[in-house]
Write a protein that holds these residues in place. Structure first.
Motif, PDB file in Angstrom:
ATOM      1  N   ILE A   9       0.854  -1.190   0.000  1.00 17.27           N
ATOM      2  CA  ILE A   9       0.000   0.000   0.000  1.00 17.27           C
ATOM      3  C   ILE A   9       0.888   1.238   0.000  1.00 17.27           C
ATOM      4  O   ILE A   9       1.725   1.415   0.893  1.00 17.27           O
ATOM      5  CB  ILE A   9      -0.930   0.019   1.236  1.00 17.27           C
ATOM      6  CG1 ILE A   9      -1.818  -1.228   1.233  1.00 17.27           C
ATOM      7  CG2 ILE A   9      -1.761   1.302   1.269  1.00 17.27           C
ATOM      8  CD1 ILE A   9      -2.676  -1.391   2.470  1.00 17.27           C
ATOM      9  N   ALA A  10       0.720   2.082  -1.011  1.00 19.17           N
ATOM     10  CA  ALA A  10       1.476   3.329  -1.118  1.00 19.17           C
ATOM     11  C   ALA A  10       0.874   4.359  -0.167  1.00 19.17           C
ATOM     12  O   ALA A  10      -0.347   4.551  -0.145  1.00 19.17           O
ATOM     13  CB  ALA A  10       1.434   3.848  -2.554  1.00 19.17           C
ATOM     14  N   VAL A  11       1.733   5.015   0.621  1.00 24.46           N
ATOM     15  CA  VAL A  11       1.282   6.024   1.586  1.00 24.46           C
ATOM     16  C   VAL A  11       2.170   7.257   1.491  1.00 24.46           C
ATOM     17  O   VAL A  11       3.337   7.164   1.124  1.00 24.46           O
ATOM     18  CB  VAL A  11       1.281   5.473   3.040  1.00 24.46           C
ATOM     19  CG1 VAL A  11       0.359   4.259   3.161  1.00 24.46           C
ATOM     20  CG2 VAL A  11       2.674   5.135   3.528  1.00 24.46           C
ATOM     21  N   LYS A  12       1.603   8.391   1.844  1.00 22.37           N
ATOM     22  CA  LYS A  12       2.370   9.638   1.853  1.00 22.37           C
ATOM     23  C   LYS A  12       3.214   9.766   3.117  1.00 22.37           C
ATOM     24  O   LYS A  12       4.327  10.258   3.073  1.00 22.37           O
ATOM     25  CB  LYS A  12       1.430  10.840   1.737  1.00 22.37           C
ATOM     26  CG  LYS A  12       0.749  10.957   0.403  1.00 22.37           C
ATOM     27  CD  LYS A  12      -0.185  12.152   0.376  1.00 22.37           C
ATOM     28  CE  LYS A  12      -0.930  12.225  -0.946  1.00 22.37           C
ATOM     29  NZ  LYS A  12      -1.912  13.315  -0.947  1.00 22.37           N
ATOM     30  N   ASP A  13       2.659   9.350   4.253  1.00 17.84           N
ATOM     31  CA  ASP A  13       3.306   9.530   5.546  1.00 17.84           C
ATOM     32  C   ASP A  13       3.288   8.204   6.297  1.00 17.84           C
ATOM     33  O   ASP A  13       2.251   7.798   6.837  1.00 17.84           O
ATOM     34  CB  ASP A  13       2.557  10.614   6.334  1.00 17.84           C
ATOM     35  CG  ASP A  13       3.157  10.933   7.679  1.00 17.84           C
ATOM     36  OD1 ASP A  13       3.841  10.057   8.280  1.00 17.84           O
ATOM     37  OD2 ASP A  13       2.950  12.059   8.153  1.00 17.84           O
ATOM     38  N   ILE A  14       4.425   7.531   6.332  1.00 23.58           N
ATOM     39  CA  ILE A  14       4.480   6.187   6.910  1.00 23.58           C
ATOM     40  C   ILE A  14       4.220   6.193   8.416  1.00 23.58           C
ATOM     41  O   ILE A  14       3.593   5.281   8.940  1.00 23.58           O
ATOM     42  CB  ILE A  14       5.803   5.487   6.540  1.00 23.58           C
ATOM     43  CG1 ILE A  14       5.609   3.973   6.567  1.00 23.58           C
ATOM     44  CG2 ILE A  14       6.953   5.920   7.431  1.00 23.58           C
ATOM     45  CD1 ILE A  14       6.619   3.198   5.787  1.00 23.58           C
ATOM     46  N   LYS A  41      10.721   3.630   1.787  1.00 26.72           N
ATOM     47  CA  LYS A  41      10.758   3.175   3.177  1.00 26.72           C
ATOM     48  C   LYS A  41       9.545   2.278   3.347  1.00 26.72           C
ATOM     49  O   LYS A  41       8.434   2.637   2.935  1.00 26.72           O
ATOM     50  CB  LYS A  41      10.681   4.367   4.128  1.00 26.72           C
ATOM     51  CG  LYS A  41      10.676   3.987   5.584  1.00 26.72           C
ATOM     52  CD  LYS A  41      10.545   5.216   6.466  1.00 26.72           C
ATOM     53  CE  LYS A  41      11.704   5.242   7.428  1.00 26.72           C
ATOM     54  NZ  LYS A  41      11.687   6.454   8.249  1.00 26.72           N
ATOM     55  N   THR A  42       9.755   1.103   3.949  1.00 25.31           N
ATOM     56  CA  THR A  42       8.669   0.146   4.110  1.00 25.31           C
ATOM     57  C   THR A  42       8.379  -0.097   5.585  1.00 25.31           C
ATOM     58  O   THR A  42       9.262   0.044   6.435  1.00 25.31           O
ATOM     59  CB  THR A  42       9.019  -1.213   3.459  1.00 25.31           C
ATOM     60  OG1 THR A  42      10.117  -1.797   4.153  1.00 25.31           O
ATOM     61  CG2 THR A  42       9.358  -1.051   1.987  1.00 25.31           C
ATOM     62  N   GLU A  53       2.343  -4.385   3.536  1.00 23.71           N
ATOM     63  CA  GLU A  53       3.558  -3.575   3.436  1.00 23.71           C
ATOM     64  C   GLU A  53       3.144  -2.149   3.093  1.00 23.71           C
ATOM     65  O   GLU A  53       2.522  -1.914   2.059  1.00 23.71           O
ATOM     66  CB  GLU A  53       4.469  -4.122   2.332  1.00 23.71           C
ATOM     67  CG  GLU A  53       5.712  -3.285   2.101  1.00 23.71           C
ATOM     68  CD  GLU A  53       6.505  -3.722   0.868  1.00 23.71           C
ATOM     69  OE1 GLU A  53       7.736  -3.569   0.903  1.00 23.71           O
ATOM     70  OE2 GLU A  53       5.898  -4.199  -0.109  1.00 23.71           O
ATOM     71  N   LEU A  54       3.466  -1.217   3.973  1.00 24.16           N
ATOM     72  CA  LEU A  54       3.258   0.199   3.674  1.00 24.16           C
ATOM     73  C   LEU A  54       4.517   0.711   2.993  1.00 24.16           C
ATOM     74  O   LEU A  54       5.632   0.359   3.393  1.00 24.16           O
ATOM     75  CB  LEU A  54       3.001   0.979   4.963  1.00 24.16           C
ATOM     76  CG  LEU A  54       1.829   0.520   5.828  1.00 24.16           C
ATOM     77  CD1 LEU A  54       1.701   1.421   7.051  1.00 24.16           C
ATOM     78  CD2 LEU A  54       0.533   0.471   5.045  1.00 24.16           C
ATOM     79  N   LEU A  55       4.340   1.544   1.962  1.00 22.97           N
ATOM     80  CA  LEU A  55       5.467   2.055   1.183  1.00 22.97           C
ATOM     81  C   LEU A  55       5.391   3.567   1.095  1.00 22.97           C
ATOM     82  O   LEU A  55       4.394   4.105   0.622  1.00 22.97           O
ATOM     83  CB  LEU A  55       5.424   1.477  -0.235  1.00 22.97           C
ATOM     84  CG  LEU A  55       5.418  -0.037  -0.327  1.00 22.97           C
ATOM     85  CD1 LEU A  55       4.232  -0.511  -1.124  1.00 22.97           C
ATOM     86  CD2 LEU A  55       6.697  -0.515  -0.938  1.00 22.97           C
ATOM     87  N   GLN A  56       6.439   4.228   1.551  1.00 20.92           N
ATOM     88  CA  GLN A  56       6.541   5.690   1.457  1.00 20.92           C
ATOM     89  C   GLN A  56       7.765   6.021   0.608  1.00 20.92           C
ATOM     90  O   GLN A  56       8.853   5.479   0.820  1.00 20.92           O
ATOM     91  CB  GLN A  56       6.711   6.313   2.839  1.00 20.92           C
ATOM     92  CG  GLN A  56       6.946   7.813   2.792  1.00 20.92           C
ATOM     93  CD  GLN A  56       7.303   8.363   4.153  1.00 20.92           C
ATOM     94  OE1 GLN A  56       6.514   8.285   5.086  1.00 20.92           O
ATOM     95  NE2 GLN A  56       8.504   8.916   4.282  1.00 20.92           N
ATOM     96  N   ALA A  57       7.603   6.930  -0.334  1.00 22.93           N
ATOM     97  CA  ALA A  57       8.725   7.360  -1.168  1.00 22.93           C
ATOM     98  C   ALA A  57       9.753   8.092  -0.319  1.00 22.93           C
ATOM     99  O   ALA A  57       9.399   8.847   0.591  1.00 22.93           O
ATOM    100  CB  ALA A  57       8.224   8.280  -2.278  1.00 22.93           C
TER     101      ALA A  57
END
Length: 134
Positions: A9-14, A41-42, A53-57
């Motif tokens: 899951i792509a997120v802005k703020d992990i 960052k995962t 899995e959360l994913l933040q650029a």
């Protein structure tokens, strides 16, 4: 393919998303990891036998940054566990699937990974994952 390994899951703020998923699952993440090669960052959560899995650029050129800019936060990919990633890449290529990675690379959570291009999978980004063997 053995099973769904995780859903990304792509997120802005992990950190904010960690709080949200901690409340949702009633338990904290078990691992945070940077994957420099992907600019991400995962953070991993377990929910029963499943993983999220959360994913933040970590930079503006990251695939996750581009995904969020285009589609917003949300499901980014579905990952499947495989026993032999090289054989699976070969099999899928022979079946006509387009691979983003023709050679596996190191990913998060002690895995080697390769992605299939979503234009060959009805718009769904598919990740293959194999445990790194000692």
């Amino acid at each position: 393919m053995k099973k769904i390994e995780h859903i990304g899951i792509a997120v802005k703020d992990i950190e904010k998303s960690n709080g949200l998923f901690k409340a949702l699952f009633d338990k904290a993440h078990y691992k945070i990891e940077d994957v420099e090669s992907e600019g991400v960052k995962t953070s991993f959560f377990k929910c029963g036998p499943n993983k999220i899995e959360l994913l933040q650029a970590t930079n503006e050129n990251s695939p996750i940054a581009k995904f969020i800019e285009k589609k917003g936060e949300g499901i980014h990919h579905i990952a499947f566990a495989v026993d032999n990633i090289e054989e699976e890449i070969k099999r899928l290529t022979e079946q006509g699937f387009e691979m983003i990675h023709k050679v596996p690379k190191k990913g998060a959570d002690n895995k080697v990974i390769a992605f299939l291009h979503p234009k060959s999978t009805n718009g769904v980004l598919i990740e293959l994952c194999q445990d790194i063997r000692d």
